[in-house]
Scaffold this motif. Sequence first.
Motif, PDB file in Angstrom:
ATOM      1  N   TYR A 296      15.965  76.910  -4.776  1.00 18.53           N
ATOM      2  CA  TYR A 296      15.692  76.665  -6.192  1.00 18.53           C
ATOM      3  C   TYR A 296      16.959  76.234  -6.937  1.00 18.53           C
ATOM      4  N   TYR A 297      18.052  76.899  -6.624  1.00 19.08           N
ATOM      5  CA  TYR A 297      19.310  76.573  -7.307  1.00 19.08           C
ATOM      6  C   TYR A 297      19.712  75.127  -7.039  1.00 19.08           C
ATOM      7  N   GLN A 298      19.657  74.718  -5.784  1.00 17.99           N
ATOM      8  CA  GLN A 298      20.082  73.362  -5.439  1.00 17.99           C
ATOM      9  C   GLN A 298      19.118  72.309  -5.997  1.00 17.99           C
ATOM     10  N   PHE A 299      17.842  72.645  -6.037  1.00 18.55           N
ATOM     11  CA  PHE A 299      16.880  71.711  -6.626  1.00 18.55           C
ATOM     12  C   PHE A 299      17.144  71.571  -8.124  1.00 18.55           C
ATOM     13  N   GLY A 300      17.373  72.696  -8.785  1.00 13.86           N
ATOM     14  CA  GLY A 300      17.628  72.662 -10.225  1.00 13.86           C
ATOM     15  C   GLY A 300      18.888  71.905 -10.591  1.00 13.86           C
ATOM     16  N   LYS A 301      19.874  71.920  -9.684  1.00 11.94           N
ATOM     17  CA  LYS A 301      21.128  71.204  -9.915  1.00 11.94           C
ATOM     18  C   LYS A 301      21.047  69.734  -9.509  1.00 11.94           C
ATOM     19  N   GLY A 302      19.907  69.325  -8.972  1.00 12.25           N
ATOM     20  CA  GLY A 302      19.756  67.935  -8.536  1.00 12.25           C
ATOM     21  C   GLY A 302      20.365  67.647  -7.182  1.00 12.25           C
ATOM     22  N   LEU A 303      20.746  68.703  -6.456  1.00 13.89           N
ATOM     23  CA  LEU A 303      21.353  68.527  -5.140  1.00 13.89           C
ATOM     24  C   LEU A 303      20.310  68.378  -4.040  1.00 13.89           C
ATOM     25  N   LEU A 304      19.092  68.806  -4.337  1.00 18.47           N
ATOM     26  CA  LEU A 304      17.971  68.685  -3.399  1.00 18.47           C
ATOM     27  C   LEU A 304      16.890  67.864  -4.076  1.00 18.47           C
ATOM     28  N   LYS A 305      16.572  66.720  -3.495  1.00 14.73           N
ATOM     29  CA  LYS A 305      15.584  65.821  -4.100  1.00 14.73           C
ATOM     30  C   LYS A 305      14.368  65.694  -3.180  1.00 14.73           C
ATOM     31  N   ILE A 306      13.199  65.871  -3.751  1.00 12.31           N
ATOM     32  CA  ILE A 306      11.945  65.769  -3.005  1.00 12.31           C
ATOM     33  C   ILE A 306      11.104  64.690  -3.663  1.00 12.31           C
ATOM     34  N   ASP A 307      10.923  63.552  -2.984  1.00 15.00           N
ATOM     35  CA  ASP A 307      10.088  62.491  -3.548  1.00 15.00           C
ATOM     36  C   ASP A 307       8.752  62.433  -2.819  1.00 15.00           C
ATOM     37  N   ASP A 308       7.858  61.564  -3.278  1.00 16.58           N
ATOM     38  CA  ASP A 308       6.514  61.471  -2.698  1.00 16.58           C
ATOM     39  C   ASP A 308       6.553  61.104  -1.224  1.00 16.58           C
ATOM     40  N   SER A 309       7.501  60.261  -0.856  1.00 18.07           N
ATOM     41  CA  SER A 309       7.620  59.842   0.541  1.00 18.07           C
ATOM     42  C   SER A 309       7.982  61.028   1.432  1.00 18.07           C
ATOM     43  N   ALA A 310       8.876  61.879   0.952  1.00 23.92           N
ATOM     44  CA  ALA A 310       9.280  63.051   1.726  1.00 23.92           C
ATOM     45  C   ALA A 310       8.105  63.994   1.935  1.00 23.92           C
ATOM     46  N   VAL A 311       7.282  64.131   0.897  1.00 24.83           N
ATOM     47  CA  VAL A 311       6.108  64.999   0.994  1.00 24.83           C
ATOM     48  C   VAL A 311       5.087  64.411   1.955  1.00 24.83           C
ATOM     49  N   THR A 312       4.815  63.118   1.803  1.00 24.51           N
ATOM     50  CA  THR A 312       3.814  62.453   2.650  1.00 24.51           C
ATOM     51  C   THR A 312       4.190  62.541   4.123  1.00 24.51           C
ATOM     52  N   ASN A 313       5.460  62.329   4.434  1.00 24.44           N
ATOM     53  CA  ASN A 313       5.918  62.304   5.824  1.00 24.44           C
ATOM     54  C   ASN A 313       6.421  63.659   6.324  1.00 24.44           C
ATOM     55  N   ASN A 314       6.420  64.642   5.429  1.00 25.71           N
ATOM     56  CA  ASN A 314       6.841  65.998   5.784  1.00 25.71           C
ATOM     57  C   ASN A 314       8.166  65.976   6.561  1.00 25.71           C
ATOM     58  N   ILE A 315       9.150  65.325   5.978  1.00 25.81           N
ATOM     59  CA  ILE A 315      10.421  65.114   6.666  1.00 25.81           C
ATOM     60  C   ILE A 315      11.218  66.407   6.779  1.00 25.81           C
ATOM     61  N   ASN A 316      12.188  66.422   7.674  1.00 25.35           N
ATOM     62  CA  ASN A 316      13.128  67.534   7.776  1.00 25.35           C
ATOM     63  C   ASN A 316      14.131  67.464   6.627  1.00 25.35           C
ATOM     64  N   VAL A 317      14.424  68.610   6.057  1.00 26.33           N
ATOM     65  CA  VAL A 317      15.379  68.692   4.956  1.00 26.33           C
ATOM     66  C   VAL A 317      16.477  69.660   5.357  1.00 26.33           C
ATOM     67  N   LYS A 318      17.711  69.175   5.429  1.00 29.76           N
ATOM     68  CA  LYS A 318      18.842  70.055   5.739  1.00 29.76           C
ATOM     69  C   LYS A 318      19.451  70.513   4.434  1.00 29.76           C
ATOM     70  N   ILE A 319      19.354  71.798   4.186  1.00 30.21           N
ATOM     71  CA  ILE A 319      19.836  72.363   2.926  1.00 30.21           C
ATOM     72  C   ILE A 319      21.108  73.147   3.178  1.00 30.21           C
ATOM     73  N   PRO A 320      22.199  72.784   2.508  1.00 30.60           N
ATOM     74  CA  PRO A 320      23.463  73.507   2.700  1.00 30.60           C
ATOM     75  C   PRO A 320      23.286  75.012   2.514  1.00 30.60           C
ATOM     76  N   GLY A 321      23.850  75.762   3.437  1.00 29.03           N
ATOM     77  CA  GLY A 321      23.772  77.215   3.359  1.00 29.03           C
ATOM     78  C   GLY A 321      22.662  77.819   4.182  1.00 29.03           C
ATOM     79  N   LEU A 322      21.651  77.036   4.546  1.00 29.85           N
ATOM     80  CA  LEU A 322      20.542  77.560   5.330  1.00 29.85           C
ATOM     81  C   LEU A 322      20.824  77.372   6.826  1.00 29.85           C
ATOM     82  N   PRO A 323      20.497  78.352   7.646  1.00 27.50           N
ATOM     83  CA  PRO A 323      20.833  78.290   9.065  1.00 27.50           C
ATOM     84  C   PRO A 323      19.915  77.401   9.888  1.00 27.50           C
ATOM     85  N   ILE A 324      18.766  77.047   9.355  1.00 29.61           N
ATOM     86  CA  ILE A 324      17.804  76.214  10.085  1.00 29.61           C
ATOM     87  C   ILE A 324      17.310  75.086   9.186  1.00 29.61           C
ATOM     88  N   PRO A 325      16.989  73.927   9.776  1.00 30.63           N
ATOM     89  CA  PRO A 325      16.408  72.853   8.968  1.00 30.63           C
ATOM     90  C   PRO A 325      14.974  73.188   8.591  1.00 30.63           C
TER      91      PRO A 325
END
Length: 470
Positions: free
Chosen positions: A150-179
């Motif tokens: 939530y923090y990274q999304f609110g800061k604009g560091l994590l962006k989710i567009d329609d294409s990402a949702v449609t294709n259910n892509i992998n998202v690597k989020i800094p600080g998380l141990p797994i994609p």
Amino acid sequence: MEKIIMENRGHVLMIPYPAQGHINPCLQFLKRLVSKGLKTTLVTTKFLSKSINKPNLGHNIGLEFISDGFDNGGFAESDSIESYLQRLQTVGSADLTQRIKKLNSSPEVQNPVNCIIYDAFLPWALDVARQFGLVGGSFFTQPCAVNNIYYQFGKGLLKIDDSAVTNNINVKIPGLPIPLQVSDLPSFLCVPGAYPSYLELALNQFVNVGKADWIFINSFDMLEVQVVDWMTKTFSQLRTIGPTIPSMYLDKRIEDDNDYGLNLIKPDSSICINWLNSKANGTVVYVSFGSMAELSKEQMEELAMGLIGSNFYFLWVVRGSEAHKLSGKFLSEIENGNKGLVVKWSPQLEVLSHAAVGCFVTHCGWNSTLEALSLGVPMVGIPQWTDQTTNAKFIADEWRVGIRVKVNDDEKGIWTRKDLEVSIREVMEGDRGKEMKKNSSKWRQLAQQAVGIGGSSDRNLDEFVANLIC
């Protein structure tokens, strides 16, 4: 047992968001503070005061009520989540201000309020604390991984567009141990536009969090090592203090702390435990989707038939408001109460700690997840919304203590009874299930260590108390 120090020390006022899933961890946090010598007071709404069943908060915890602007019906009385939150802030902050003045002006007062700890959903409480020059602490009821997203999304560091949702892509989020795939993100993000008000509520947790003196997270260091390390680089005042479940299920240092103590729904305790007592060890599947989730009739049918098809005993919590969705066919299958038992509410900690329970079919709410981890019970995850999708990902792929049931119809959130059957059998008697049980036992030990003497959560509480009374 840990001995309570009876001294005139600090007085912490705790304000949870007015829902059972938020009140429980906040109250347990207060019990830990009381065990370290502080006076504490839990503040909830006047509406909820009508639903509390025989509160048993423990020694040296007060109970106060403020108005949320909807004293007769609570959230259900409001037009929308937006109107409820706005009214809660306006009326609640004014009422809280008066409550603090009253608590601190009494000539008999020995422990004036010197700290407000507030649910992160209520950031306006920090402004009230500052009016009185009090210490202010934000309390997050969800895990570090979800808060980081939530923090990274609110800061604009994590962006989710329609294409990402449609294709259910992998998202690597800094600080998380797994994609994570997009579908593993909290539902407010992976279904863009579906929950705008709830997304705003989640993001507003960070609106002034940097100004708080303390940030408490209901998790423990070993459970989220990488995320905790990442977040403390941004928020140096962040501390984990969990798991916040009654002490008798963890370190047993707080006498008679075997229940949360403030129940808005009365559990069918004797019915559940007597039924479990009649079953052999590890033969029962426990099913509960918490206090808020609402399943569709189709979801209920697949769940019911999946439980019967698994051929294990099952104890299923179906709230009174959901009972009409159970089919006549299912009810006739279990009418003798031998194979399956359906109750309106359960004493969940007692149930999960019972030797007869072999796995937990859960919506993966954070409280339920922490309880299962702390009690060593492997899980079958069927997440519904909010943080549950992310929790389910970690349950299956990071902590490796469960299986996430595949959803065949994303729009309706429907799984098949066959997939549920297979998942339950795998956890209860499969090779992967044996590994999950070993991992569950490991996390249970680490949870006990975290809250035990000298554990990470215990040290963090000691640090807070020392700073509050210096």
